[in-house]
Design a protein around this motif. Sequence first.
Motif, PDB file in Angstrom:
ATOM      1  N   ILE B  10       0.842  -1.199   0.000  1.00 41.30           N
ATOM      2  CA  ILE B  10       0.000   0.000   0.000  1.00 41.30           C
ATOM      3  C   ILE B  10       0.875   1.247   0.000  1.00 41.30           C
ATOM      4  CG2 ILE B  10      -1.707   1.301   1.327  1.00 41.30           C
ATOM      5  CD1 ILE B  10      -2.545  -1.466   2.456  1.00 41.30           C
ATOM      6  N   ALA B  11       1.947   1.210   0.770  1.00 33.60           N
ATOM      7  CA  ALA B  11       2.853   2.358   0.828  1.00 33.60           C
ATOM      8  C   ALA B  11       3.437   2.646  -0.555  1.00 33.60           C
ATOM      9  CB  ALA B  11       3.959   2.104   1.838  1.00 33.60           C
ATOM     10  N   ASP B  12       3.756   1.597  -1.290  1.00 34.51           N
ATOM     11  CA  ASP B  12       4.271   1.797  -2.650  1.00 34.51           C
ATOM     12  C   ASP B  12       3.206   2.465  -3.521  1.00 34.51           C
ATOM     13  OD1 ASP B  12       6.301  -1.251  -2.905  1.00 34.51           O
ATOM     14  OD2 ASP B  12       6.705   0.723  -2.031  1.00 34.51           O
ATOM     15  N   LEU B  13       1.960   2.005  -3.397  1.00 37.90           N
ATOM     16  CA  LEU B  13       0.863   2.613  -4.158  1.00 37.90           C
ATOM     17  C   LEU B  13       0.718   4.091  -3.828  1.00 37.90           C
ATOM     18  CD1 LEU B  13      -2.153   0.109  -3.880  1.00 37.90           C
ATOM     19  CD2 LEU B  13      -0.916   0.724  -5.969  1.00 37.90           C
ATOM     20  N   ALA B  14       0.889   4.392  -2.541  1.00 37.34           N
ATOM     21  CA  ALA B  14       0.695   5.773  -2.081  1.00 37.34           C
ATOM     22  C   ALA B  14       1.965   6.599  -2.181  1.00 37.34           C
ATOM     23  CB  ALA B  14       0.201   5.762  -0.639  1.00 37.34           C
ATOM     24  N   ARG B  15       2.988   5.998  -2.762  1.00 38.10           N
ATOM     25  CA  ARG B  15       4.273   6.693  -2.937  1.00 38.10           C
ATOM     26  C   ARG B  15       4.823   7.189  -1.605  1.00 38.10           C
ATOM     27  NH1 ARG B  15       3.856   4.077  -7.224  1.00 38.10           N
ATOM     28  NH2 ARG B  15       3.555   5.113  -9.246  1.00 38.10           N
ATOM     29  N   LEU B  16       4.854   6.289  -0.615  1.00 36.66           N
ATOM     30  CA  LEU B  16       5.413   6.635   0.687  1.00 36.66           C
ATOM     31  C   LEU B  16       6.560   5.705   1.003  1.00 36.66           C
ATOM     32  CD1 LEU B  16       2.217   6.924   2.942  1.00 36.66           C
ATOM     33  CD2 LEU B  16       3.579   8.829   2.094  1.00 36.66           C
ATOM     34  N   GLU B  17       7.729   6.264   1.270  1.00 35.76           N
ATOM     35  CA  GLU B  17       8.857   5.448   1.689  1.00 35.76           C
ATOM     36  C   GLU B  17       8.783   5.310   3.200  1.00 35.76           C
ATOM     37  OE1 GLU B  17      12.979   5.533  -0.304  1.00 35.76           O
ATOM     38  OE2 GLU B  17      13.111   6.924   1.388  1.00 35.76           O
ATOM     39  N   LEU B  18       8.693   4.080   3.696  1.00 41.25           N
ATOM     40  CA  LEU B  18       8.607   3.854   5.134  1.00 41.25           C
ATOM     41  C   LEU B  18       9.794   3.054   5.613  1.00 41.25           C
ATOM     42  CD1 LEU B  18       4.876   2.635   5.462  1.00 41.25           C
ATOM     43  CD2 LEU B  18       5.722   4.965   5.765  1.00 41.25           C
TER      44      LEU B  18
END
Lengths: 469, 99
Positions: B10-18
Amino acid sequence: MKSVQEQLKKSLTAIQDWEASIGAFVEITEDEANRQVHALEGDAVLQQQPLAGQTFGIKANIATTFGYTNASSKILADYISPFSATVVNRLLSAGAVIVGKTQMDEFGMGSSTENAGLAPQTKNPWDVTRVPGGTSGGSAVAVASGEVDYALGTDTGGSIRQPASFCGVVGVKPTYGRVSRHGLIAYGSSLDQAGPITRTVRESARILEVIAGHDPYDATSSQLPVGKYVSACERGIEGLRIGVPKEFFAEGLDGEVATIIQTAIDQLKNLGAVIQEISLPLTPTAIAVYYLIAKAEASANLARYDGIRFEVGDSQQESLLEHYMRIRGEGFGEEVKRSILMGTYALSSGYVDEWYGKASKVRTLIRKEYEQAFKKVDVIVGPVSPEPAFLLGSKTTDPLSMYLADAYTVPVSVAGLPAMSVPCGMTKNMLPVGLQIIASHFQEEKMFQTASAYEDATSWKDLRPPLPK
Amino acid sequence: MISPEEIKKIADLARLELSLSETSRASADISAILEHFQTISTINTDDVTADTSTEVQNVMREDKACANILASPQELLANTKTTNGYVEVPGVFANIALP
């Protein structure tokens, strides 16, 4: 009658006295305030306007061409808006003097102003070890302390009403569509509304008359004429039918708050209102409905923050995708990232029907439940929050507990109804408690009528927090 | 309920590096939240359509250039890095250094 120059000076002096203890402002826009005062002094017509010379704080997610508009986020820290929000332009046309941008939870996400992405940490002027509430915490403390005459906040799930309640001031969330959202940094586009935070009910009524009304720049703004909120304050409540939802007094409500609210309801009865218990059985589902919809909408609204169009990210040797991932990973705070993840999940293929789709349908049922209730009553009253201002840091490790504290404000937002918080008592620890008054769609007059009658019969508006040592 | 692997997707979809710890925290937090929110599945929504939050529909204006514009192109681009009026973005393919 103070001159406008003196009114501004009074505000700046109060800021000097208070700001180090309560941190209401992300930014003071003193040069711009002086320019506005100067313009007022040279303009006899402007001096006659309803808010001439009144000092304002504007929440940091409301666009102004002066100062920064950053929603207290690192990802927008130095963003200067090319245009001002409609609500700001309407205030300025009414002669307002804007002193600064007030602190908030980043992008409007939170309930305590502890999620600010930028400094300072805002504190409750009644007890600086406690939260001011959120997300319009800065606006509420700026008014409660006297730093400014009035402030604008925004309310998506309670973000005006709850800090107003925690800080002992009046806060109004208008009906969805009553006030233009043009120039508001969007969080939940089907929920957001800007509204006034003031010391008294009549002042909020006056400001709402100035900012409300159709705006061609906001396609969701209503064409209905703006109500006569100021004159509604003089009506009294003899014979007014007031509903008290039993679900707002169920488990979870602090005993002291319950007693204070009950006393306020008794006072409404003494003023001639007819009180009846009503039932809103869907109330416990409203938190889930609200958060699923709000976070889903937020995930879409925040997709635009790419470090390119709104802010120049520091340049590194990276691909476009790496740039997006890094800038957004670094620029958003924890609650914002969690919100985006939850919202993205609720909208994702295979899950959208179960989460966002289902929540949207239950939303219709909640709205209908209120419409049914308003066939029998004129306004609905209850607490704003299950508890008074909590200690700083006491809920930050448990996001779910923070969400559950919104139980009484979110159903109203989900249904698009207007509601306000009016001070109705103090706990034994001298913490303010607010009474929530909810009206039917575009019936803000009834809300002001009730709040004003209550305020006139009590003295909570005269209380002031002492300057912290 | 939502594993750290799903969070990463989901983070990849939302363009968030965690970070790893952010990913595991998000997994725990969001799982707890969604478990609580499952109560809405018990509400009967047969024949209920999704709410639209407002009664206004199809708000249109004439397809004509506005006399009042909000801001000039220069003002609109003031917060963006530009070259010759074009917005500069990192290359889609990795490691392209701009002159």
